[in-house]
Design a protein around this motif. Structure first.
Motif, PDB file in Angstrom:
ATOM      1  N   THR A 189      -3.728  -8.210   4.674  1.00  0.00           N
ATOM      2  CA  THR A 189      -3.026  -7.377   4.392  1.00  0.00           C
ATOM      3  C   THR A 189      -3.371  -6.149   5.058  1.00  0.00           C
ATOM      4  N   SER A 190      -2.295  -5.308   5.557  1.00  0.00           N
ATOM      5  CA  SER A 190      -2.739  -4.123   6.370  1.00  0.00           C
ATOM      6  C   SER A 190      -2.380  -4.555   7.782  1.00  0.00           C
ATOM      7  N   GLY A 191      -1.201  -3.892   8.210  1.00  0.00           N
ATOM      8  CA  GLY A 191      -0.931  -3.727   9.867  1.00  0.00           C
ATOM      9  C   GLY A 191      -0.034  -4.845  10.196  1.00  0.00           C
ATOM     10  N   ARG A 248      -5.776  -0.541   2.003  1.00  0.00           N
ATOM     11  CA  ARG A 248      -5.656   0.619   2.972  1.00  0.00           C
ATOM     12  C   ARG A 248      -5.923   1.773   1.956  1.00  0.00           C
ATOM     13  N   LYS A 267      -8.204  -8.055  -4.357  1.00  0.00           N
ATOM     14  CA  LYS A 267      -7.997  -7.116  -3.347  1.00  0.00           C
ATOM     15  C   LYS A 267      -9.007  -6.026  -3.272  1.00  0.00           C
ATOM     16  N   SER A 311       1.243  -2.772  -8.805  1.00  0.00           N
ATOM     17  CA  SER A 311      -0.193  -2.915  -9.736  1.00  0.00           C
ATOM     18  C   SER A 311       0.371  -2.214 -11.158  1.00  0.00           C
ATOM     19  N   SER A 342       3.954  -8.124  -0.158  1.00  0.00           N
ATOM     20  CA  SER A 342       2.889  -7.475  -0.918  1.00  0.00           C
ATOM     21  C   SER A 342       3.321  -6.583  -2.171  1.00  0.00           C
ATOM     22  N   ALA A 343       2.431  -6.178  -2.768  1.00  0.00           N
ATOM     23  CA  ALA A 343       2.936  -4.860  -3.893  1.00  0.00           C
ATOM     24  C   ALA A 343       3.258  -3.714  -3.215  1.00  0.00           C
ATOM     25  N   PRO A 389       6.919  -0.590  -3.835  1.00  0.00           N
ATOM     26  CA  PRO A 389       8.125  -0.528  -4.638  1.00  0.00           C
ATOM     27  C   PRO A 389       8.986  -1.574  -4.497  1.00  0.00           C
ATOM     28  N   LEU A 393       9.310  -2.008   4.008  1.00  0.00           N
ATOM     29  CA  LEU A 393       9.913  -0.803   3.436  1.00  0.00           C
ATOM     30  C   LEU A 393      10.660   0.053   4.579  1.00  0.00           C
ATOM     31  N   ASN A 445      -6.771  -5.579  -8.120  1.00  0.00           N
ATOM     32  CA  ASN A 445      -7.034  -4.615  -6.938  1.00  0.00           C
ATOM     33  C   ASN A 445      -8.238  -3.654  -7.599  1.00  0.00           C
ATOM     34  N   LEU A 489       3.097   5.102   6.157  1.00  0.00           N
ATOM     35  CA  LEU A 489       3.112   3.358   6.484  1.00  0.00           C
ATOM     36  C   LEU A 489       2.390   3.055   7.633  1.00  0.00           C
ATOM     37  N   SER A 490       1.850   1.876   7.449  1.00  0.00           N
ATOM     38  CA  SER A 490       0.930   1.195   8.448  1.00  0.00           C
ATOM     39  C   SER A 490       1.678   1.083   9.729  1.00  0.00           C
ATOM     40  N   TYR A 498       6.383   5.111 -11.310  1.00  0.00           N
ATOM     41  CA  TYR A 498       6.023   3.941 -10.368  1.00  0.00           C
ATOM     42  C   TYR A 498       6.404   2.569 -11.221  1.00  0.00           C
ATOM     43  N   ALA A 509       4.252  -5.220   3.567  1.00  0.00           N
ATOM     44  CA  ALA A 509       4.520  -4.129   2.804  1.00  0.00           C
ATOM     45  C   ALA A 509       5.371  -3.080   3.637  1.00  0.00           C
ATOM     46  N   SER A 510       4.642  -2.239   4.442  1.00  0.00           N
ATOM     47  CA  SER A 510       5.024  -1.304   5.277  1.00  0.00           C
ATOM     48  C   SER A 510       6.417  -1.872   6.166  1.00  0.00           C
TER      49      SER A 510
HETATM   50  C1  LIG Z   1       4.647   2.707  -1.265  1.00  0.00           C
HETATM   51  C2  LIG Z   1       3.560   1.685  -1.235  1.00  0.00           C
HETATM   52  C3  LIG Z   1       3.248   1.231  -2.526  1.00  0.00           C
HETATM   53  C4  LIG Z   1       2.151   0.405  -2.618  1.00  0.00           C
HETATM   54  N1  LIG Z   1       1.707  -0.014  -3.852  1.00  0.00           N
HETATM   55  C5  LIG Z   1       0.715  -0.969  -4.187  1.00  0.00           C
HETATM   56  C6  LIG Z   1       0.511  -1.349  -5.545  1.00  0.00           C
HETATM   57  O1  LIG Z   1       0.856  -0.912  -6.645  1.00  0.00           O
HETATM   58  N2  LIG Z   1      -0.705  -2.030  -5.846  1.00  0.00           N
HETATM   59  C7  LIG Z   1      -1.395  -2.510  -4.478  1.00  0.00           C
HETATM   60  O2  LIG Z   1      -2.285  -3.424  -4.853  1.00  0.00           O
HETATM   61  N3  LIG Z   1      -1.011  -2.186  -3.247  1.00  0.00           N
HETATM   62  C8  LIG Z   1      -0.216  -1.282  -3.252  1.00  0.00           C
HETATM   63  N4  LIG Z   1       0.312  -0.923  -1.895  1.00  0.00           N
HETATM   64  C9  LIG Z   1      -0.349  -1.482  -0.641  1.00  0.00           C
HETATM   65  C10 LIG Z   1       0.376  -2.877  -0.133  1.00  0.00           C
HETATM   66  O3  LIG Z   1       0.470  -3.708  -0.923  1.00  0.00           O
HETATM   67  C11 LIG Z   1      -0.338  -3.162   1.272  1.00  0.00           C
HETATM   68  O4  LIG Z   1      -1.590  -3.841   0.872  1.00  0.00           O
HETATM   69  C12 LIG Z   1      -0.698  -2.152   2.164  1.00  0.00           C
HETATM   70  O5  LIG Z   1       0.440  -1.161   2.331  1.00  0.00           O
HETATM   71  C13 LIG Z   1      -1.088  -2.752   3.462  1.00  0.00           C
HETATM   72  O6  LIG Z   1      -0.084  -3.517   3.962  1.00  0.00           O
HETATM   73  P1  LIG Z   1       1.073  -3.066   5.093  1.00  0.00           P
HETATM   74  O7  LIG Z   1       0.417  -2.700   6.336  1.00  0.00           O
HETATM   75  O8  LIG Z   1       2.037  -4.360   5.228  1.00  0.00           O
HETATM   76  O9  LIG Z   1       1.556  -1.930   4.493  1.00  0.00           O
HETATM   77  C14 LIG Z   1       1.344  -0.126  -1.620  1.00  0.00           C
HETATM   78  C15 LIG Z   1       2.046   0.324  -0.448  1.00  0.00           C
HETATM   79  C16 LIG Z   1       2.942   1.077  -0.271  1.00  0.00           C
HETATM   80  C17 LIG Z   1       3.370   1.537   1.351  1.00  0.00           C
END
Ligand SMILES: Cc1cc2nc3c(=O)[nH]c(=O)nc-3n(C[C@H](O)[C@H](O)[C@H](O)COP(=O)(O)O)c2cc1C
Length: 341
Positions: free
Chosen positions: A247-249, A201, A173, A47, A21-22, A24, A274, A136, A220-221, A84, A270-271
């Motif tokens: 996405t999320s969790g 989220r 999204k 994004s 997912s999106a 860094p 990271l 998004n 983070l999630s 960013y 994502a989380s």
């Molecule tokens: C540090 C960070 C930066 C993120 N940047 C973006 C972004 O630029 N665009 C976006 O749509 N989501 C962004 N997200 C959200 C993630 O893509 C993801 O949807 C969200 O963290 C939930 O997924 P997870 O539970 O796997 O973290 C970001 C998340 C984190 C933690």
């Protein structure tokens, strides 16, 4: 024979349902390569924000018209955004470089809420090689005179506009905060969205009691957050003609399996990436394959949606009945620690 992990998302044929997912991590070529090597089947770039693009065009206009910046106030928070993703031009360069460096689909992400000049970036992203666009629509509506219907109409207009501008697939999204989410999902499908990414989220602000300032609170999630996308993907699967991304969790193999069982076409991460680094994708891929083999599923396609609401023997499991069951089933085993001994 080992189970087949292939899945289709937005019409893209993917080697597995695990997508980065999106974040860094997708903003750097080095980590993008590491994600692909570890088994990400596609990546979503960070994004590019409406504000950044609109701001840049105002800035250029101001410089040409007056040779100065009269929008000083608006300028103050954009340097942070530029840290960013380094701004619109560099974004398109990063996208083109990612396409050259990777063999997997690369999804560009645009983040905005109003149809405006920035939308031409959807076209530019397509020209730079994006395989799809993720739009998004993160927004907190605070105007007491703006109705839910007006906000939904604006989002639908935006999606229609993007959709008619590009020929590549478009995913949206969204936040979970709609009164009738299933209806909104249906209307998005009518507006020709190819997929829904559930859910954004919402990062709630916090108060710093030292400085008495409002501070952004990014945490983070955890796997606990999985249940919201789980329920809605279960409800929408097979009912609304769009691809579904969770996405999320999603952190563990079990999380990934649950989301696929209720009908996700892909699980976005994502989380966990990271926290643990791209390498954890290997473990998730191996774990998913082992689970499918053990249960004698031939493929992800075969198990996808088998526990969705339309397939479930007890459809009320995702609705109000489950809520009542959950309340009744709670046993107050924890002693009130505030009571003195
Ligand atoms: C540090 C960070 C930066 C993120 N940047 C973006 C972004 O630029 N665009 C976006 O749509 N989501 C962004 N997200 C959200 C993630 O893509 C993801 O949807 C969200 O963290 C939930 O997924 P997870 O539970 O796997 O973290 C970001 C998340 C984190 C933690």
């Amino acid at each position: 024979m080992s189970a087949e992990l292939r899945t289709t998302y937005l019409g893209l044929e993917l080697e597995s349902p695990l997508v980065a997912s999106a974040s860094p991590l997708t903003g750097e070529l080095e980590t993008l390569r590491a994600l692909e090597q570890a088994g990400a089947a596609a990546v979503v770039l960070p994004s590019l924000f409406e504000e950044q693009i609109e701001h840049e065009s105002v800035e250029v206009h101001e410089a040409l018209e007056h040779g100065t910046h009269s929008f000083a106030e608006a300028l103050t928070y954009f340097p942070e955004l530029d840290d960013y993703n380094t701004g619109p031009d560099a974004y398109l360069e990063h996208l083109a470089a990612a396409k050259t460096a990777l063999g997997i689909p690369v999804i560009a992400s645009l983040n905005g809420v109003t149809p405006g000049g920035w939308l031409r970036y959807a076209e530019l992203a397509q020209e730079a090689g994006a395989d799809a666009i993720e739009l998004n629509v993160y927004h907190v509506e605070t105007d007491p005179y703006n109705s839910g219907a007006a906000v939904e109409d604006r989002t639908l207009r935006l999606v229609s506009r993007v959709r008619s501008t590009v020929s590549i697939p478009v995913a949206v999204k969204l936040s979970p905060y709609y009164t009738a989410f299933a209806h909104m999902a249906e209307r998005l499908a009518e507006a020709r969205a190819d997929g829904l990414v559930l859910f954004n989220r919402f990062l709630q602000p916090d108060i710093d009691l030292e400085t008495l300032a409002v501070k952004p609170g990014l945490k983070l999630s955890t796997s606990d957050e999985l249940r919201l996308p789980l329920r809605w993907i279960a409800i929408l699967h097979g009912r609304v003609p769009v691809s579904l991304a969770a996405t999320s969790g999603a952190h563990t193999v079990e999380d990934v399996i649950k989301l696929l069982l209720v009908g996700a076409d892909v699980v976005m991460l994502a989380s966990v990436l990271l926290e643990r680094g791209p390498g954890c994708l290997r473990e998730l891929t191996t774990g998913l394959r082992a689970w499918l083999d053990e249960r004698e599923y031939a493929s992800v396609e075969q198990m996808k949606g088998s526990l969705s609401q339309i397939a479930h023997p007890d459809p009320a499991a995702f609705e109000r009945a489950q809520y009542m069951r959950a309340l009744i089933s709670y046993s107050p085993g924890v002693r009130d620690r505030s009571t003195p001994r």
